[in-house]
Every structure is written in C-alpha cells, then in structure tokens.
Design a protein around this motif. Sequence first.
Motif, mmCIF file in Angstrom:
data_model
loop_
_atom_site.group_PDB
_atom_site.id
_atom_site.type_symbol
_atom_site.label_atom_id
_atom_site.label_comp_id
_atom_site.label_asym_id
_atom_site.label_seq_id
_atom_site.Cartn_x
_atom_site.Cartn_y
_atom_site.Cartn_z
ATOM 1 N N ASP A 109 0.819 -1.208 0.000
ATOM 2 C CA ASP A 109 0.000 0.000 0.000
ATOM 3 C C ASP A 109 0.851 1.256 0.000
ATOM 4 O OD1 ASP A 109 -2.272 -1.572 0.109
ATOM 5 O OD2 ASP A 109 -2.538 -1.379 2.278
ATOM 6 N N ASP A 150 -1.700 -4.395 -0.473
ATOM 7 C CA ASP A 150 -1.579 -5.485 0.496
ATOM 8 C C ASP A 150 -2.928 -6.179 0.657
ATOM 9 O OD1 ASP A 150 1.183 -5.041 1.231
ATOM 10 O OD2 ASP A 150 0.509 -3.231 2.252
ATOM 11 N N GLU A 151 -3.370 -6.829 -0.403
ATOM 12 C CA GLU A 151 -4.632 -7.551 -0.410
ATOM 13 C C GLU A 151 -4.394 -8.924 -1.021
ATOM 14 O OE1 GLU A 151 -7.433 -5.241 -2.583
ATOM 15 O OE2 GLU A 151 -7.310 -3.512 -1.232
ATOM 16 N N HIS A 173 1.291 -7.278 10.646
ATOM 17 C CA HIS A 173 0.050 -7.937 10.220
ATOM 18 C C HIS A 173 -0.229 -7.772 8.734
ATOM 19 C CE1 HIS A 173 -1.349 -3.784 10.465
ATOM 20 N NE2 HIS A 173 -2.383 -4.156 9.741
ATOM 21 N N ASP A 174 0.281 -6.679 8.139
ATOM 22 C CA ASP A 174 0.004 -6.433 6.726
ATOM 23 C C ASP A 174 1.030 -7.099 5.806
ATOM 24 O OD1 ASP A 174 1.966 -4.708 7.668
ATOM 25 O OD2 ASP A 174 1.402 -3.052 6.354
#
Length: 253
Positions: free
Chosen positions: A20, A54-55, A83-84
Amino acid sequence: MAQETAGDRPASAAVLVIGDEILSGRTQDVNTRYIANYLAQIGVDLREARIVPDETEAIVEALNALRARYTYVFTTGGIGPTHDDITADAVARAFDVEIGEDPRAIALLRERFSEAELNPARRRMARIPKGAELIFNAISKAPGFWIGNVIVMAGVPTIMQNMMDVVGPRLAAGPPVLVETVDAYGVPEGAYAAGLEAIARGHDGVSVGSYPSFTSAGFRNQIVLRSRDAALLARATAAARAMIASLSKEKAR
C-alpha cells in the motif's frame, strides 16, 4: 532451480511490487529499476511490472497471471513481521500449498535474535510455503524464498539487492542487452520521428526509442537503441547518428 528457455528465446521476467505504501506515494519504488538493470546485464528480459496493494486476492490474481506468462516472477515487499505482511500467505494460496513456520528460517533468525527477542511477530518472518527454497540475506537474516518460478524478496532495497546477488547466478542467463545512446540536442522529435521509424523498421532485432526530457537548457532529446546483436546495433546506431547530423545541419542553415 534455474529454468530452461524454449529454443533460442531469452528468459523473460516480471516484477510484482506489493505494498500500500507504494500505491499511496509514501514510499518510492526503487526496486523495479534495480531489478531491470540487473536482469539486462545477464540477458533476462524484464517484460512487465505491476504494483498491487496489500490484499491477498490482488496478489494471488496478479501472481497467477504473471507466473503463467514469464520465465520468472520477482516479488518485492510484504514479508516482514507486521500484520500487513501477507505476501508469503498469498504465494502459498496461489500455489495451493500449505504454509508454516520453517525450521530452517527459524535457525537463520536465531543468528540475529535472542530467544527473548524472537517474539511471535518476528517468527512470522519464518513462515514459508511448503516446498519453497530459502533465499538467504546477510543483512537481516530473514529469508526470502523461491517456489516454482516465483522469487519472493524483501521490499527494503538493500536487503532486496542482497537477495538478487544470491539468486542472480542461478537464473537462466543469456547474451546481455547492449545499449547505445544518440543525443539529439536541439532537434525536435517531430523532425526525426519518420526517419526514426524507418530505422526501426530496417533493423529488425533492434529496439529503438526516443526519450525527451526537460533541462535548464531546454528540451533534451535522446535516441536509445538496444539489441543483443552488436553488429546490427552498430549499423542502426550509425544510421541514427547520420540522420541527426543531417537534420542538425539543415537547422543551422
């Protein structure tokens, strides 16, 4: 794990930049340029570059499309302790394999962190898809990995560059791409566009492009020619130089 290429075709590659922070403009992507220059020197053609957020779905979709099309796919970013950082999970999903804490990766992290420091967040960096080979780096010790034709590397430029030095010698290298530059100072693109097209058409195997930029002295045009064939490149370059010289003389009259 280097892969053979079909016939005399050079190996091809794509870069998948994950993060991101790149799409938001907060962080500048310098990794793609480095990888492109590195691959050109060893004769691997970089054919495409993509940036995804970041998906998981976006990463999986792009990864599956690119790995089916090119000899290698290099990913950068998303393998840290937060976490990402979901790249490893997305790659495992794309390959439909399990992912878990890898003892080899844990051993590497222990070279840098004490047991007290090796908290759950840092242990995330040891989660590796099943069947992947580790890519070591001497800077942070946290490994990247290589699975199939996908090479997963860190987003931090110094660490990514260290990883490229590890995987580079194992790639299916070919003749390097040779480059020549012809300066076209003072000659507008519109004046040589037709002639440049004729040069490109007459020298199959040479990539020809015109690249304008703006400097304090005004527009600066450069013609850049690329080829793996030195003799062919020399002929095309000579033709481009002759064309610019002729146009410069006409302009000076």
